[in-house]
Write an enzyme that holds these catalytic residues in place. Structure first.
Site, PDB file in Angstrom:
ATOM      1  N   ASP A 181      -6.809  -0.715   4.360  1.00  0.00           N
ATOM      2  CA  ASP A 181      -5.909  -2.012   3.916  1.00  0.00           C
ATOM      3  C   ASP A 181      -6.414  -3.130   4.558  1.00  0.00           C
ATOM      4  OD1 ASP A 181      -4.268   0.155   2.646  1.00  0.00           O
ATOM      5  OD2 ASP A 181      -3.076   0.162   4.532  1.00  0.00           O
ATOM      6  N   ASP A 196       0.865  -1.123  -0.072  1.00  0.00           N
ATOM      7  CA  ASP A 196       0.057   0.214   0.003  1.00  0.00           C
ATOM      8  C   ASP A 196       0.918   1.349   0.023  1.00  0.00           C
ATOM      9  OD1 ASP A 196      -2.339   1.644   0.497  1.00  0.00           O
ATOM     10  OD2 ASP A 196      -1.467   1.786   2.346  1.00  0.00           O
ATOM     11  N   ASP A 247      -1.105  -0.385   6.164  1.00  0.00           N
ATOM     12  CA  ASP A 247      -1.186   0.143   7.539  1.00  0.00           C
ATOM     13  C   ASP A 247      -2.419   0.550   8.015  1.00  0.00           C
ATOM     14  OD1 ASP A 247      -0.801   3.636   8.019  1.00  0.00           O
ATOM     15  OD2 ASP A 247      -1.390   2.488   6.025  1.00  0.00           O
TER      16      ASP A 247
END
Length: 839
Positions: free
Chosen positions: A736, A509, A732
């Site tokens: 996500d 991500d 994080d």
């Protein structure tokens, strides 16, 4: 084919209202990111039959109950998630599912032993949550609602009690063997002849029976209390006809126990092997407890992480006043007030007011979005600046809640992971049982007698008891968990190291993972005096971009940290110059704000008598101020790389810009390069637009970049990548979490949200991206340690089993050999996998 606005996105099923994005076949998409993923990653569906489930009779279950995915709930049904302790392998998954499905009122069941989670769709009027817990607990497990903290503590305490009972009562048994039984068996080896005769008389059948009864009772306590999980695992293996290590351990322990008990009853001077039972049960239990305690200690390091769900909302009454109500009491059409710093409870539409809204927790978009009347807002987003009245959507749900539900569904989906030792057991267990039976039959056939045949068979079972084999993997994994903790890495799932070695793709991500996720000033073309004026003016604003500028002169002298993003040395020096200019300012000499005005795209006011404007280039056009072409060009260049340019001017003219951005995290380039060298594909996934991901797309170690992808789209992207090979997701934030849960293995930065950490298999506490590479190094080292342990265990069995078959070993020496092999495995596993990072 035309786009149906009522249809869901082809990739992620989100609504496509207002979107006219389609592919060549007319399939609708909610955004360009989903279209990009769909066209780049064709769906490859593959269904592998689960051999374990094929062995279980499910003819009584309705066809609809056999789905492993989470079906939609009919009216009146509820979805319940239970935590179940005592599951140790894939056979437990299949066993619980088969029994729970037979319960009246249960529609579908999905079990994951890796996450210790059971998802059950049921009719609460026909079967309550408490009754479901009783059904599963009645099978020998411990089941309770996942949010029940008290039951979690009780389950943890029970594990400790089992180990304590095994160690303390086991010591009482072994004390009898060391002081009385062993000296008697070995005659004068330990004592003189008179003492040996006295001990032998104490153990004689006529007067020694009470002595043996005491030993038998103590051993029974160890076997039934401490060994309960082992016996449970063996029962499940028999019930599902799937041999596992628990089965062979249980057979060896129970065989020694039954033989000894029978000998006490019928033999005048018996040789008893209760010590074998105690040693087997305690060694295996302590090994497993050591591993689980390490993981529990690791989890405690993350206790400061908090959840982001909203429980209450500020609802408008008919008279215009407001009242605090529970979110679940909100109804469609009602209006709620959300102020600066508060989280929007549910999805809806702005009816009054304007605000900058930070949607990063839900969408992953790092930059705040300005929302006005008529704009959609998502539940879970934070109002960064301003206040809005939101009209509640028809379903009165939150995007954050939907993400939460998706995470639970993905977490509780069947894992299908079976440990290496259990896979070996499917061959090893039948082989050992066959050898023991044949050896006993041969001994009986050549005139060895029933007792002799039983002893040979028992010796084979004891000597081949897979304590060393069973401990080879968990102790090596425990060493990996221990060494990971030294590096501020928390491992939640014992299968992590095995799965990492098979990784084909690593997905990062962007926001909060490859970047810091925070707004910082990274560049300025202003004079120190004008920078001070801009910061003083922005100190009156609550907008995140304004806060980043104001932070330069907030009295602390703190400035944006430098970041190694592959940029030029000149850019780093510019960042340092901006910080130094701010730090050198005397707080007493800072400019005073005499008036302040907020605009849709910036702020203005009088600062020490000077008219100052700070904001978007369009604000200067609206106010009729001069905007030099070179400043407009610089602003456009900053936007092209995903940063926010803020133009600053005074007395009718723009003088320069301040560039604010989500800084790229230190060591990101080295991390992706090292992983790429391992032969894995590197993918960057983000909810931001293409410009914000440009620096990653240009890096030679990054293979793919997917931008503008919503959370549900991220999960589907990871799913499609997983169809092509083992996929690791690094993220994080809450947005996500679905992708982390859907990936084959999830790694969360520990500074992220609790939901992301809960969905992951690994958490990096210190947010150091180099730890991602360390996890891979630990995985490789753990693999080497496991192979070494297994090699020793198999070598031991290759030597010991033939000796037992030929009668050259008796059960006592077999137990000693078994204990020695286990000790060697334990000693080997106690060594560090990698050099100490602080050394």
């Amino acid at each position: 084919m035309t786009n149906d606005t009522d249809a869901g996105c082809t990739l992620c099923d989100l609504p496509t209202d207002g979107s006219d994005i389609t592919d060549a076949d007319g399939n609708p998409f909610c955004c360009r990111g989903c279209l990009d993923v769909h066209e780049s990653l064709d769906r490859v569906d593959s269904v592998d039959a689960d051999d374990v489930r094929e062995r279980i009779d499910r003819t009584d279950a309705p066809e609809g109950d056999r789905e492993e995915t989470a079906p939609s709930l009919p009216d009146g049904y509820e979805r319940t998630f239970l935590e179940v302790r005592g599951m140790y392998c894939a056979t437990c998954e299949a066993f619980i599912e088969s029994i729970a499905r037979e319960t009246e009122g249960v529609r579908s069941v999905s079990v994951s032993y890796v996450t210790e989670t059971v998802r059950i769709d049921h009719d609460p009027d026909r079967v309550s949550v408490g009754e479901l817990c009783e059904v599963i607990s009645g099978l020998g497990y411990t089941a309770f609602p996942r949010e029940d903290a008290y039951s979690q503590r009780q389950a943890n305490h029970m594990e400790t009690v089992r180990v304590a009972v095994g160690v303390l009562v086991g010591m009482a048994v072994m004390l009898q063997y060391i002081t009385i039984i062993y000296p008697t068996y070995f005659g004068g080896l330990y004592y003189d002849e008179r003492t040996a005769e006295f001990l032998a008389d104490a153990m004689a059948h006529e007067g020694g029976t009470p002595f043996f009864i005491v030993v038998a009772v103590l051993t029974t306590v160890v076997l039934l209390v401490t060994g309960k999980p082992i016996l449970q695992g063996a029962y499940v293996a028999v019930r599902t006809r799937t041999p596992n290590m628990d089965l062979l351990v249980a057979i060896a322990a129970v065989s020694a126990y039954l033989y000894s008990t029978l000998a006490v009853i019928v033999v005048e001077e018996p040789h008893v092997y209760y010590d074998v039972t105690v040693a087997i049960v305690v060694v295996v239990t302590v090994g497993n407890y050591h591993e689980s305690s390490l993981k529990r200690r690791a989890t405690e390091r993350l206790s400061e992480l908090t959840s982001v769900q909203v429980d209450e909302a500020r609802r408008r009454r008919e008279d215009g006043s407001y009242e605090e109500v529970a979110v679940e009491d909100l109804e469609a059409g009602e209006r709620i007030l959300v102020r600066t710093g508060e989280r929007i409870p549910v999805d809806g539409t702005v009816r009054e007011g304007e605000a900058a809204v930070d949607e990063s927790v839900v969408t992953g978009e790092s930059m705040p979005v300005d929302k006005r009347e008529g704009d959609r807002v998502v539940g879970g987003a934070v109002v960064a600046d301003g206040a809005v009245t939101v009209g509640v959507d028809e379903r009165a749900t939150s995007s954050l809640d939907r993400i939460t539900e998706l995470v639970w569904d993905l977490q509780s989906a069947n894992s299908g992971i079976q440990g290496l030792a259990d896979r070996l057991a499917t061959v090893f267990v039948p082989l050992v049982l066959s050898i023991a039976a044949l050896a006993a039959a041969f001994t009986l056939a050549v005139g060895g007698g029933i007792t002799g045949a039983l002893l040979v068979g028992l010796t084979v079972l004891i000597v081949s008891c897979p304590c060393a084999l069973g401990l080879a993997t968990p102790l090596a994994v425990a060493a990996g968990i221990r060494d990971a903790l030294r590096r501020q890495i928390v491992v939640f799932d014992e299968t992590v190291f095995e799965r990492l070695r098979e990784a084909d793709t690593v997905v990062f991500d962007k926001t909060g993972t490859l970047t810091t996720g925070e707004m910082d000033v990274v560049e300025s073309t202003l004079s120190p005096e004008l920078l001070e004026d801009a910061a003083a003016l922005e100190s009156r604003s609550a907008h995140p971009v304004g806060k980043a500028i104001a932070a330069l002169v907030d009295g602390s002298g703190d400035a944006a940290p430098a970041a190694t993003d592959g940029g030029s040395i000149e850019r780093e020096r510019e960042r340092e110059r901006v910080a130094d200019d701010a730090a050198d300012t005397d707080p007493g000499d800072r400019p005073a704000v005499e008036s302040f005005e907020s605009h849709d795209n910036g702020v203005s006011g009088l600062v020490d008598g000077r008219r100052v404007v700070v904001g978007h280039p369009d604000l200067f056009s609206e106010l009729g101020w001069d905007l030099p072409p070179e400043i407009a060009t610089s602003a456009e260049t900053a936007r092209d790389v995903g940063r926010v340019p803020v133009v600053v001017g005074h007395e009718g003219r723009a003088e320069g810009i301040v560039v604010v951005g989500d800084e790229i995290r230190e060591w990101w380039a080295e991390t992706v390069e090292s992983l790429s060298e391992r032969g894995v594909e590197i993918v960057v996934l983000t909810g931001d637009d293409e410009r914000a991901a440009a620096v990653f797309r240009d890096h030679e170690a990054v293979d793919r970049v997917f931008a503008g992808v919503p959370p549900e789209g991220k999960a589907e992207t990871v799913a499609r990548l997983s169809d092509r090979g083992e996929t690791v997701m690094v993220g994080d934030g809450t947005n996500d979490a679905p992708a982390l849960a859907r990936s084959d293995l999830g790694i969360a930065l520990g500074g992220g949200t609790a939901m992301a950490v809960d969905a992951a298999d690994v958490a990096i506490v210190d947010d150091d991206l180099r730890s991602v590479e360390a996890v891979f190094e630990l995985s490789a080292a753990a693999g080497r340690r496991i192979k070494g342990n297994l090699a020793w265990a198999f070598l031991y069995n290759a030597i010991a089993i033939p000796l037992a078959v030929t009668g050259l070993l008796n059960p006592l020496f077999a137990a000693a050999a078994m204990a020695t092999s286990s000790l060697l495995v334990v000693s080997n596993s106690s060594r560090r996998l990698l050099d100490d990072p602080d050394a």
